[in-house]
Design an enzyme around this catalytic site. Structure first.
Site, PDB file in Angstrom:
ATOM      1  N   ASP A   1       1.540   8.442  -9.777  1.00  0.00           N
ATOM      2  CA  ASP A   1       1.148   8.461  -8.369  1.00  0.00           C
ATOM      3  C   ASP A   1      -0.091   9.323  -8.116  1.00  0.00           C
ATOM      4  O   ASP A   1      -0.254   9.881  -7.045  1.00  0.00           O
ATOM      5  CB  ASP A   1       2.334   8.969  -7.523  1.00  0.00           C
TER       6      ASP A   1
ATOM      7  N   CYS B   1      10.677  -1.389  11.934  1.00  0.00           N
ATOM      8  CA  CYS B   1       9.721  -0.278  11.904  1.00  0.00           C
ATOM      9  C   CYS B   1       9.574   0.336  13.298  1.00  0.00           C
ATOM     10  O   CYS B   1       9.158  -0.347  14.241  1.00  0.00           O
ATOM     11  CB  CYS B   1       8.368  -0.754  11.391  1.00  0.00           C
TER      12      CYS B   1
END
Length: 379
Positions: A134, A200
């Site tokens: 990452d 969301c």
């Protein structure tokens, strides 16, 4: 040629749950990435749009000259089952599940380095390799799809059809070639499902497979370093670090595999959903003591307390008033701004005298502007 079977066996021995090997080619989502940057959906993550980073994503040879293969691994992080009443308790700040335990970088990176060292020894060749968790300029979810580790969900997460999306990714770039390579599976299994898009809280998905980071709670609470848009604050609920909503509602999450890594399990429930008043009371010393070794430590105390101020406002309880009044004198202008807003949200017109007094002593121009705006709102 190096045996892909031997590599995968070794990766599993090191504790990884998924491993795939793909040719070092551009991500299949490269064009989508450029369109996303062009639309400025990366927000304040300027590094996503830097020319040197774009060049690396376009050609992996810029990262590692002569690169031939990309090894992608996955490590499950799903851990403790936590009662919904705790997670949705407005007096507690909610933390994304991946951050309940220790920092995944510290768990994956040494294992990837061990795997890379084994690969060099097993191949009996002088190799060039790079390890990433990452941190590199890779569109890792696209490469993971190429390596057969899953498909792209409408929430932009990499989803394994038999494991869900609660796993970390890591990569090894190498100039070695393997005897066999993995093939990508289906591009998507989402079908007509839109649960993630509908759930969301901030409507961060303008369309399927596209995330506008500027509206994403994970981005706002973690990546974004400045003021959070006032129009979004009331939509953030009690999230203080990250967000799991679009993952939690995904039907494939019923297949999520509990992690065997004890490091990813929370030591106690306060690492899952800490009391908001405790977060508001954090100073640098207590922040260090509580969060050192956790992913949360990366955002530092200032941003976590900023997020807690928003959660406190959404809680709306008088218990948060005194800590917020204290924070309006905090050394951080960012914290003072959000504490003033939160206090006004809870007390309304009753906050006027306190804010007026603070305005007289405030030296930061931006904080002064924010407090003045709050006072005018109440007129």
């Amino acid at each position: 040629m190096v045996s892909s079977a031997d590599l995968k066996t070794r990766a599993l021995e090191l504790g990884f749950n998924l491993v795939g090997i793909t040719h070092a080619e551009p991500s299949p989502y490269l064009d989508h990435y450029f369109q996303w940057v062009e639309a400025e959906m990366h927000g304040t993550m300027g590094y996503m749009a830097r020319p040197d980073r774009q060049a690396r994503r376009r050609d992996l040879n810029v990262i590692l000259p002569g690169v031939k293969s990309l090894i992608v691994v996955g490590l499950d992080y799903a851990s403790a089952a936590v009662p919904d009443e705790l997670l949705h308790d407005p007096s507690r700040g909610r933390i994304a599940a991946y951050a309940w335990g220790l920092d995944y970088h510290d768990i994956l990176t040494p294992r990837l380095e061990t795997l890379a060292a084994w690969l060099q020894a097993d191949s009996r060749q002088a190799t060039n390799q790079r390890v990433y968790v990452d941190t590199g300029a890779l569109l890792e979810r696209g490469h993971a799809h190429q390596a057969g580790l899953g498909f792209s969900g409408k929430n932009t997460m990499l989803i394994h059809p038999l494991r869900g999306s609660t796993f970390f990714l890591g990569e090894i770039l190498t100039d070695l070639e393997f005897d066999t390579y993995d093939s990508p599976g289906r591009e998507t299994y989402c079908g007509t499902c839109t649960r993630c898009l509908n759930a969301c809280p901030t409507k961060a998905f303008p369309r399927p497979h596209v995330l506008d980071a500027r509206r994403c709670i994970s981005y706002l609470t973690i990546e974004h370093k400045g003021d959070i848009d006032a129009d979004l604050r009331s939509l953030m609920g009690n999230w203080v670090y990250g967000c799991d909503v679009c993952q939690d509602v995904c039907p494939f999450q019923r297949f999520a595999v509990p992690s065997k890594e004890i490091a990813f399990y929370p030591p106690d429930l306060n690492h899952v959903a800490p009391h908001i008043v405790d977060l508001l009371a954090l100073d640098d010393a207590t922040f260090h003591q509580r969060y050192y070794g956790s992913p949360i430590y990366r955002i530092k105390r200032e941003r976590l307390v900023r997020n807690a101020c928003i959660a406190a406002a959404n809680w709306g309880h008088d218990t948060a008033v005194l800590p917020l009044q204290t924070l309006i004198s905090d050394s951080s202008p960012l914290v003072r701004t959000h504490a003033a807003w939160a206090l006004h949200q809870i007390l309304g017109e009753d906050s006027r005298r306190f804010l007026q007094n603070k305005l007289l002593r405030e030296t930061d121009a931006h904080v002064r502007e924010e407090i003045q705006s709050l006072l005018e709102t109440g007129e």
